[in-house]
Motif scaffolding. Sequence first.
Motif, PDB file in Angstrom:
ATOM      1  N   ALA A  95       0.689  -1.172   0.004  1.00 11.70           N
ATOM      2  CA  ALA A  95      -0.094   0.135  -0.088  1.00 11.70           C
ATOM      3  C   ALA A  95       0.886   1.155   0.104  1.00 11.70           C
ATOM      4  CB  ALA A  95      -0.914   0.103   1.215  1.00 11.70           C
ATOM      5  N   SER A  96       1.888   1.228   0.770  1.00  9.05           N
ATOM      6  CA  SER A  96       2.687   2.278   0.933  1.00  9.05           C
ATOM      7  C   SER A  96       3.502   2.523  -0.490  1.00  9.05           C
ATOM      8  CB  SER A  96       3.897   2.345   1.993  1.00  9.05           C
ATOM      9  OG  SER A  96       3.409   2.136   3.114  1.00  9.05           O
ATOM     10  N   LEU A  97       3.859   1.426  -1.375  1.00 12.39           N
ATOM     11  CA  LEU A  97       4.547   1.631  -2.422  1.00 12.39           C
ATOM     12  C   LEU A  97       3.755   2.335  -3.516  1.00 12.39           C
ATOM     13  CD1 LEU A  97       6.920   0.947  -4.332  1.00 12.39           C
ATOM     14  CD2 LEU A  97       5.951  -1.495  -4.735  1.00 12.39           C
ATOM     15  N   LEU A  98       2.287   1.651  -3.540  1.00 15.44           N
ATOM     16  CA  LEU A  98       1.502   2.261  -4.423  1.00 15.44           C
ATOM     17  C   LEU A  98       1.045   3.892  -4.201  1.00 15.44           C
ATOM     18  CD1 LEU A  98      -1.074  -0.720  -4.743  1.00 15.44           C
ATOM     19  CD2 LEU A  98       0.938  -0.071  -6.316  1.00 15.44           C
ATOM     20  N   PHE A  99       1.169   3.980  -3.075  1.00 14.05           N
ATOM     21  CA  PHE A  99       0.625   5.588  -2.508  1.00 14.05           C
ATOM     22  C   PHE A  99       1.673   6.407  -2.776  1.00 14.05           C
ATOM     23  CE2 PHE A  99       0.928   9.068   0.730  1.00 14.05           C
ATOM     24  CZ  PHE A  99      -0.344   9.384   0.616  1.00 14.05           C
ATOM     25  N   TRP A 108      -9.505   9.779  -4.376  1.00 19.94           N
ATOM     26  CA  TRP A 108     -10.120   8.710  -4.122  1.00 19.94           C
ATOM     27  C   TRP A 108      -8.961   7.417  -4.042  1.00 19.94           C
ATOM     28  CZ3 TRP A 108     -14.071   9.272  -1.021  1.00 19.94           C
ATOM     29  CH2 TRP A 108     -15.018  10.355  -1.202  1.00 19.94           C
ATOM     30  N   TRP A 109      -8.179   7.233  -4.839  1.00 22.12           N
ATOM     31  CA  TRP A 109      -7.247   6.237  -4.823  1.00 22.12           C
ATOM     32  C   TRP A 109      -6.341   6.480  -3.720  1.00 22.12           C
ATOM     33  CZ3 TRP A 109      -7.175   1.675  -6.508  1.00 22.12           C
ATOM     34  CH2 TRP A 109      -7.986   1.439  -7.573  1.00 22.12           C
ATOM     35  N   HIS A 110      -5.861   7.837  -3.461  1.00 16.83           N
ATOM     36  CA  HIS A 110      -5.013   8.426  -2.416  1.00 16.83           C
ATOM     37  C   HIS A 110      -5.618   8.028  -1.038  1.00 16.83           C
ATOM     38  CE1 HIS A 110      -2.231  11.075  -4.909  1.00 16.83           C
ATOM     39  NE2 HIS A 110      -1.532  10.114  -4.411  1.00 16.83           N
ATOM     40  N   MET A 111      -6.894   8.140  -1.066  1.00 21.67           N
ATOM     41  CA  MET A 111      -7.555   7.907   0.206  1.00 21.67           C
ATOM     42  C   MET A 111      -7.667   6.466   0.699  1.00 21.67           C
ATOM     43  SD  MET A 111     -11.637   8.957   1.402  1.00 21.67           S
ATOM     44  CE  MET A 111     -11.006  10.451   2.302  1.00 21.67           C
ATOM     45  N   VAL A 112      -8.056   5.487  -0.531  1.00 22.07           N
ATOM     46  CA  VAL A 112      -8.101   4.159  -0.148  1.00 22.07           C
ATOM     47  C   VAL A 112      -6.561   3.577   0.197  1.00 22.07           C
ATOM     48  CG1 VAL A 112      -8.128   1.795  -1.268  1.00 22.07           C
ATOM     49  CG2 VAL A 112      -9.803   3.685  -1.660  1.00 22.07           C
ATOM     50  N   LEU A 113      -5.479   4.112  -0.445  1.00 18.59           N
ATOM     51  CA  LEU A 113      -4.155   3.581  -0.153  1.00 18.59           C
ATOM     52  C   LEU A 113      -3.615   4.092   1.300  1.00 18.59           C
ATOM     53  CD1 LEU A 113      -2.785   3.946  -3.637  1.00 18.59           C
ATOM     54  CD2 LEU A 113      -3.376   1.997  -2.431  1.00 18.59           C
ATOM     55  N   ILE A 114      -3.720   5.433   1.680  1.00 16.60           N
ATOM     56  CA  ILE A 114      -3.407   5.881   2.870  1.00 16.60           C
ATOM     57  C   ILE A 114      -4.283   5.309   3.912  1.00 16.60           C
ATOM     58  CG2 ILE A 114      -4.936   8.055   3.296  1.00 16.60           C
ATOM     59  CD1 ILE A 114      -2.426   9.645   4.214  1.00 16.60           C
ATOM     60  N   ALA A 115      -5.427   5.055   3.815  1.00 20.20           N
ATOM     61  CA  ALA A 115      -6.153   4.421   4.741  1.00 20.20           C
ATOM     62  C   ALA A 115      -5.860   2.853   5.004  1.00 20.20           C
ATOM     63  CB  ALA A 115      -7.711   4.473   4.242  1.00 20.20           C
ATOM     64  N   ILE A 116      -5.342   2.242   3.961  1.00 21.61           N
ATOM     65  CA  ILE A 116      -4.812   0.967   4.220  1.00 21.61           C
ATOM     66  C   ILE A 116      -3.475   1.018   4.868  1.00 21.61           C
ATOM     67  CG2 ILE A 116      -3.779  -1.062   3.084  1.00 21.61           C
ATOM     68  CD1 ILE A 116      -6.179  -0.493   0.887  1.00 21.61           C
ATOM     69  N   SER A 117      -2.437   1.574   4.345  1.00 20.74           N
ATOM     70  CA  SER A 117      -1.281   2.047   4.945  1.00 20.74           C
ATOM     71  C   SER A 117      -1.162   2.308   6.363  1.00 20.74           C
ATOM     72  CB  SER A 117      -0.316   2.834   3.855  1.00 20.74           C
ATOM     73  OG  SER A 117       1.142   3.064   4.443  1.00 20.74           O
ATOM     74  N   GLY A 118      -1.882   3.471   6.564  1.00 20.64           N
ATOM     75  CA  GLY A 118      -1.700   4.213   7.865  1.00 20.64           C
ATOM     76  C   GLY A 118      -2.579   3.010   8.871  1.00 20.64           C
ATOM     77  N   GLY A 119      -3.587   2.492   8.436  1.00 18.78           N
ATOM     78  CA  GLY A 119      -4.288   1.529   9.226  1.00 18.78           C
ATOM     79  C   GLY A 119      -3.681   0.436   9.612  1.00 18.78           C
ATOM     80  N   VAL A 120      -2.906  -0.144   8.790  1.00 15.00           N
ATOM     81  CA  VAL A 120      -2.197  -1.467   8.972  1.00 15.00           C
ATOM     82  C   VAL A 120      -0.827  -1.014   9.792  1.00 15.00           C
ATOM     83  CG1 VAL A 120      -2.947  -2.936   7.303  1.00 15.00           C
ATOM     84  CG2 VAL A 120      -1.029  -1.472   6.706  1.00 15.00           C
ATOM     85  N   LEU A 121      -0.438   0.214   9.545  1.00 16.82           N
ATOM     86  CA  LEU A 121       0.815   0.354  10.403  1.00 16.82           C
ATOM     87  C   LEU A 121       0.409   0.595  11.789  1.00 16.82           C
ATOM     88  CD1 LEU A 121       3.019   3.697   9.519  1.00 16.82           C
ATOM     89  CD2 LEU A 121       2.309   3.380  11.689  1.00 16.82           C
ATOM     90  N   ASN A 122      -0.438   1.216  12.121  1.00 12.68           N
ATOM     91  CA  ASN A 122      -0.906   1.331  13.817  1.00 12.68           C
ATOM     92  C   ASN A 122      -1.383  -0.062  14.127  1.00 12.68           C
ATOM     93  OD1 ASN A 122      -0.760   4.184  13.817  1.00 12.68           O
ATOM     94  ND2 ASN A 122      -2.936   4.512  13.126  1.00 12.68           N
ATOM     95  N   THR A 123      -1.880  -0.915  13.453  1.00 13.77           N
ATOM     96  CA  THR A 123      -2.232  -2.200  13.808  1.00 13.77           C
ATOM     97  C   THR A 123      -0.941  -3.143  14.057  1.00 13.77           C
ATOM     98  OG1 THR A 123      -4.495  -2.154  12.518  1.00 13.77           O
ATOM     99  CG2 THR A 123      -3.467  -4.267  12.997  1.00 13.77           C
TER     100      THR A 123
END
Length: 401
Positions: A95-99, A108-123
């Motif tokens: 997700a970070s690579l694509l972002f 919307w693509w940036h929102m999806v990718l940052i939501a995944i990247s940031g969400g799994v980072l915190n997880t």
Amino acid sequence: MADKTVSANISSEATRQKQLYIGLYLVAYLAFSFASTQFTPFLSSLGYDTFARGLLLASYAVTTLVFQLVLGFLSDKYQTVKKVLAIVLLIYAVASLLFFNLNQQHFWWHMVLIAISGGVLNTATGLLDTWVLQSPLAVRKSLSFLKAFGSVGWAFGSLSVSFVVLNVGYRGLGFSIVLLIAIAVAVGTLIEDSIAISEKKRQTELTLSDVVLLLKDKRYSLLVLILFLLYFVIICNNVTVIDKMLELKASTLEIGYKWSIQSLFEIPAYLIGGRLLQKVNGYHLLTVCGTALFIQFILYATASTVQQIIVISGMQMLTTPLLMVSSKVLIYELSSEHMKATGQMLALSIFIGLGSMVSPVVAGFLVQWQGITFTLFGIASIPLIAIGLLILLRRMGERYD
């Protein structure tokens, strides 16, 4: 003689596991800092305005809440943190690579990718701590010490990421994250999956009703509320205080100094955190955290220069590390035996995920309504509420006294 040999083997294996965890924390947090510290600068470089950036950054607060709850539940259900964490790290890398390779405005693509990247980072940070907590006692007692190396990785990453971007650009940054995560996953494969070993004979089937029962536990729910209040204030340190620095005409470099000072001052606190927990119970440490946050925000509210704010940021030693270390142990103690990972991740999803989502909105509204100084004084009162609730929690008969 045989007993001594067995004891020596156990000690040797524990030392080896701790060394591997040190490497994992260092590399993983280095990779985490590369993305987290560059989300805003990258979006700004693409021309997104403040409002659009705020919406994009808020998206991963939502996914953090969901991911932590779901993945913690799955870790308990399938009795493995190791495999779940490996998958989470790989998702973060992709997700970070694509972002960072999407170098034109595609909201919307940036929102999806940052939501995944940031969400799994915190997880991932929560899962990594949970993995340590479910290791043998000799390793588990070193959690605070091990987290210090996460701060080392984050501090080094925060300072070096600008060099990476300057030399290889944001696309190169994305590939750097992939490389670091590959190393982290490789190190992780060498560490024992403690859940699978310690609970492989457990026959209890985990269901969603268990999660409901956990939330109905008054002591658990009250602890999570206390942690939410304290973390709410900590998030304001990274949002509202930055707004005050900007109001005082702080440069990008000066804001970077604040981030670096905070990370560097966390290191000694994590190094001694384990020993503190052996001498001082977790509730006392949370009280110290709340008191420090109260004093820190009073000082922020009255500060008149950027340099003063940078110096005050050094109080991070008494805030975030004490909160994170004591919260892990207290949540672990208040969670039932077959819900240790779920108990950790459910709490994290609420006090970190929900706190990260609510704090910027509430603080931003207060700033627009009454200004930054009023807001900082108001935020300073929240830790006092948390301390009052801590007194109530201790009277409910928890195990630490």
